[in-house]
Design a protein around this motif. Structure first.
Motif, PDB file in Angstrom:
ATOM      1  N   LEU A   1      -8.983   5.679  -2.872  1.00 13.34           N
ATOM      2  CA  LEU A   1      -8.319   4.379  -2.949  1.00 13.34           C
ATOM      3  C   LEU A   1      -8.261   3.926  -4.405  1.00 13.34           C
ATOM      4  O   LEU A   1      -9.231   4.096  -5.147  1.00 13.34           O
ATOM      5  CB  LEU A   1      -9.084   3.340  -2.129  1.00 13.34           C
ATOM      6  CG  LEU A   1      -9.306   3.695  -0.658  1.00 13.34           C
ATOM      7  CD1 LEU A   1     -10.299   2.740  -0.029  1.00 13.34           C
ATOM      8  CD2 LEU A   1      -7.994   3.663   0.085  1.00 13.34           C
TER       9      LEU A   1
ATOM     10  N   HIS B   1       0.901  -1.148   0.000  1.00 14.73           N
ATOM     11  CA  HIS B   1       0.000   0.000   0.000  1.00 14.73           C
ATOM     12  C   HIS B   1       0.941   1.199   0.000  1.00 14.73           C
ATOM     13  O   HIS B   1       1.854   1.267   0.837  1.00 14.73           O
ATOM     14  CB  HIS B   1      -0.840   0.077   1.277  1.00 14.73           C
ATOM     15  CG  HIS B   1      -2.043  -0.797   1.303  1.00 14.73           C
ATOM     16  ND1 HIS B   1      -3.056  -0.719   0.378  1.00 14.73           N
ATOM     17  CD2 HIS B   1      -2.399  -1.770   2.181  1.00 14.73           C
ATOM     18  CE1 HIS B   1      -3.987  -1.600   0.691  1.00 14.73           C
ATOM     19  NE2 HIS B   1      -3.619  -2.258   1.771  1.00 14.73           N
TER      20      HIS B   1
ATOM     21  N   ALA C   1      -1.415   5.038   5.648  1.00 11.59           N
ATOM     22  CA  ALA C   1      -1.988   6.384   5.786  1.00 11.59           C
ATOM     23  C   ALA C   1      -1.421   7.089   7.021  1.00 11.59           C
ATOM     24  O   ALA C   1      -1.090   8.279   6.967  1.00 11.59           O
ATOM     25  CB  ALA C   1      -3.509   6.306   5.877  1.00 11.59           C
TER      26      ALA C   1
ATOM     27  N   ILE D   1      -4.380   6.455  -1.629  1.00  9.58           N
ATOM     28  CA  ILE D   1      -3.701   5.178  -1.383  1.00  9.58           C
ATOM     29  C   ILE D   1      -3.801   4.322  -2.637  1.00  9.58           C
ATOM     30  O   ILE D   1      -4.877   4.117  -3.188  1.00  9.58           O
ATOM     31  CB  ILE D   1      -4.329   4.407  -0.202  1.00  9.58           C
ATOM     32  CG1 ILE D   1      -4.219   5.210   1.076  1.00  9.58           C
ATOM     33  CG2 ILE D   1      -3.655   3.040  -0.036  1.00  9.58           C
ATOM     34  CD1 ILE D   1      -4.806   4.535   2.286  1.00  9.58           C
TER      35      ILE D   1
ATOM     36  N   ALA E   1      -3.365  -0.756   5.067  1.00 10.73           N
ATOM     37  CA  ALA E   1      -3.758   0.480   4.380  1.00 10.73           C
ATOM     38  C   ALA E   1      -3.814   1.623   5.392  1.00 10.73           C
ATOM     39  O   ALA E   1      -3.339   2.735   5.129  1.00 10.73           O
ATOM     40  CB  ALA E   1      -5.114   0.307   3.698  1.00 10.73           C
TER      41      ALA E   1
ATOM     42  N   ALA F   1       0.799   5.366   0.254  1.00 11.09           N
ATOM     43  CA  ALA F   1      -0.122   6.451   0.606  1.00 11.09           C
ATOM     44  C   ALA F   1       0.575   7.806   0.494  1.00 11.09           C
ATOM     45  O   ALA F   1       1.754   7.935   0.842  1.00 11.09           O
ATOM     46  CB  ALA F   1      -0.645   6.269   2.027  1.00 11.09           C
TER      47      ALA F   1
END
Length: 182
Positions: free
Chosen positions: A128, A80, A163, A96, A159, A82
């Motif tokens: 996303l 992931h 973030a 993301i 995720a 971000a």
């Protein structure tokens, strides 16, 4: 303006991914930077990356059959990535990108809600996206518990972790002038 902002965010995401290729952002304090105390009226941008590579064999998405193909190791890690952007008025948005084929609406909602709870960024300010790679974990196959466990134990929490890292790593940057596409 919205299109210009989205394109700018995509460019920032691409630059951050290129800048970090080959490095692991694990969340160690030594890797994190802290934004200056007075950031009022300044543009802040931060980057976070979390490894979402399965630790065990999982069903793979994108083969279009009722028999799910199971993973048997990996050639490269999945992440992931971000980007957190806080504008000069203090509004924050997070973009993301996931190394995944797709994610159901319920998964996206769980990620947005987790980011709102953990980072204080409104769920509607979280975008996303997936790379749509057809050899990534299938989180929709109810016949394969490992896919469901992957979604709940790795995909969603990581995720939120990416973030949080992006928020923690925000630094003051120079605003880029954009031209309207209208």
């Amino acid at each position: 303006k919205i299109i210009a902002c989205i394109l700018s965010a995509i460019m920032l995401l691409s630059m951050a991914a290129c800048a970090s290729s080959g490095t692991e952002n694990t969340g160690d304090a030594a890797q994190q930077t802290t934004a200056p105390a007075d950031t009022t009226g300044k543009l802040l941008v931060g980057y976070g990356k979390a490894n979402i590579t399965p630790t065990e064999s999982v069903p793979l998405q994108g083969y279009g059959s009722t028999e799910k193909r199971m993973s048997n190791g990996f050639k490269s890690h999945l992440y992931h990535i971000a980007i957190a952007i806080t504008d000069t008025q203090g509004n924050t948005g997070i973009l993301i990108s996931a190394d995944a084929c797709s994610a159901q609406t319920a998964v996206a909602d769980a990620i947005r809600e987790g980011i709102e709870r953990e980072c204080g960024v409104p769920a509607e300010n979280v975008i996303l996206t997936n790379i749509h790679q057809h050899s990534t974990p299938d989180m929709t196959n109810s016949k394969a518990p490992t896919g469901i466990e992957y979604k709940d134990d790795i995909f969603i929490p990581k995720a939120i972790e990416a973030a949080k890292l992006a928020m923690e790593n925000r630094t003051v940057t120079t605003a880029v002038q954009t031209t309207s596409l209208e």
